[in-house]
Design a protein around this motif. Structure first.
Motif, PDB file in Angstrom:
ATOM      1  N   ARG A 260      45.547  52.946  41.617  1.00  0.00           N
ATOM      2  CA  ARG A 260      46.476  52.032  41.331  1.00  0.00           C
ATOM      3  C   ARG A 260      47.204  52.142  41.233  1.00  0.00           C
TER       4      ARG A 260
ATOM      5  N   TYR B 293      33.735  44.293  34.180  1.00  0.00           N
ATOM      6  CA  TYR B 293      33.785  43.069  35.201  1.00  0.00           C
ATOM      7  C   TYR B 293      32.752  43.496  35.781  1.00  0.00           C
TER       8      TYR B 293
ATOM      9  N   MET C  83      39.662  40.462  42.915  1.00  0.00           N
ATOM     10  CA  MET C  83      39.410  39.771  41.830  1.00  0.00           C
ATOM     11  C   MET C  83      40.798  39.405  41.905  1.00  0.00           C
TER      12      MET C  83
ATOM     13  N   THR D 118      35.096  49.052  35.252  1.00  0.00           N
ATOM     14  CA  THR D 118      35.989  50.150  36.279  1.00  0.00           C
ATOM     15  C   THR D 118      36.320  50.764  34.538  1.00  0.00           C
TER      16      THR D 118
ATOM     17  N   ARG E  59      47.692  46.533  38.929  1.00  0.00           N
ATOM     18  CA  ARG E  59      45.893  45.856  39.289  1.00  0.00           C
ATOM     19  C   ARG E  59      45.567  43.719  40.213  1.00  0.00           C
TER      20      ARG E  59
END
Ligand code: GLY
Length: 345
Positions: free
Chosen positions: A294, A238, A40, A251, A321
């Motif tokens: 992450r 999302y 994203m 997530t 992120r």
């Protein structure tokens, strides 16, 4: 040191300036967070001000297409990238108030969005269930890219420019020494620590900001292409759909160290949240489920710079992120600083 999207993009920019570059990765090029990431490019969901690195992230979302086109042209590969916008939903009361307040802060930072009546939201994303929602906003500047396409293209572009890609070669030490840097016994003119969540463990002879993994789960479904146009967001859920039809839902955020396994309860929770938003997913099992790490640091501010004014060791990590979004400006800035310092290009 580190062949994720950040390290590989820096290597590419340096190679474009005619530097001789070697990329070392503990596993495979783009095999960790860059493989796991949904891709994203979404300041609308991730950022609320333009302070510090956030300004560059907002600018990167605007100009990401240029990075993609340049990489496609050098590699000859196709990268699935779309500035598809994002639809964000809110329930009545606190959620709607929070969405409106966030949009106000974002507008001041240059992140555009517009409130859309639910009837318009239904036109923008016809297959989404709006039941129980009271408000929606559309973020036209948000987009998506397939990070695996980017990594495939970077591999080709690096090889074409003569960059040595050394996989399964973890490096643990980058010690400045008499104007050079010693990488586990090998001398280089300079080094960049871009090893994602593992970066803080590398011994550069000075205290490095500690880094740690924040595990995220993602689920993927093979669907007909074109079911979901924009990104879809509701709180921490999302959804996005690649041009191929592959739809990704996420997530989670978990501080569990480097545990790669998927947790069935977390997967079921994501699947249920996703199916509530997109009824086409009801009763359908995810075709793929995966986790990623992450790369985070305390305070969640990316670490970009040089260990001191004279030692030829740079660092680029902690993008948390937003690593896919932040790769182009991180690569531009670190490569420019290295080039100026080492007299490259
Ligand atoms: N950028 C979205 C995530 O990290 O889950």
């Amino acid at each position: 040191m580190g062949g994720g999207i950040i390290g590989a993009s820096i290597a590419w920019r340096l190679a474009q300036r005619s530097a001789r570059v070697t990329v070392f990765d503990a596993r495979t090029l783009g095999g960790e967070a860059s493989w796991a990431a949904a891709g994203m490019l979404a300041p609308g969901g991730e950022i609320e001000s333009d302070e510090g690195w956030r300004g560059a992230a907002i600018e990167s979302a605007r100009t990401y297409g240029e990075f993609v086109r340049e990489l496609e042209s050098e590699s000859g590969g196709k990268i699935d990238y779309r500035q598809c916008g994002a639809l964000e939903l809110a329930r009545a009361g606190d959620e709607t108030n929070a969405l409106e307040a966030k949009a106000g802060r974002q507008a001041a930072a240059g992140i555009g969005s517009e409130p859309v009546p639910l009837a318009r939201a239904a036109e923008i994303a016809p297959l989404v269930s709006l039941e129980g929602f009271a408000a929606a906003r559309f973020y036209p500047g948000d987009g998506q890219v397939n990070p695996r396409d980017i990594m495939g293209a970077l591999r080709v572009a690096l090889a074409a420019r003569g960059v040595a890609i050394r996989e399964n070669e973890p490096k643990r030490r980058a010690r400045p020494m008499n104007g050079h840097v010693d990488l586990d016994g090998q001398a280089f003119d300079g080094a960049v620590i871009a090893a994602g969540a593992w970066s803080g463990e590398i011994d550069a002879g000075v205290p490095m900001t500690a880094s740690f993994p924040v595990r995220g789960h993602l689920t993927g479904y093979w669907l007909e292409p074109g079911l979901l146009g924009p990104l879809l967001r509701h709180r921490q859920t999302y959804l996005l759909q690649r041009s191929s039809g592959f739809l990704i839902a996420g997530t989670s955020e978990e501080r569990v160290g480097y545990r790669r396994e998927t947790d069935p309860e977390t997967v079921a929770a994501i699947a249920s949240r996703a199916a509530a938003l997109l009824p086409a997913l009801r009763g359908r099992a995810a075709g793929e489920v995966w986790t990623g790490f992450r790369p985070a640091v305390a305070g969640y501010e990316p670490r970009l710079g040089r260990i001191n004014a004279t030692a030829p060791v740079w660092f680029a990590y902690g993008h948390y992120r937003n690593g896919i979004l932040m790769a182009p400006p991180a690569a531009r800035d670190i490569a420019a600083d290295i080039s100026a310092s080492l007299g490259i290009g």
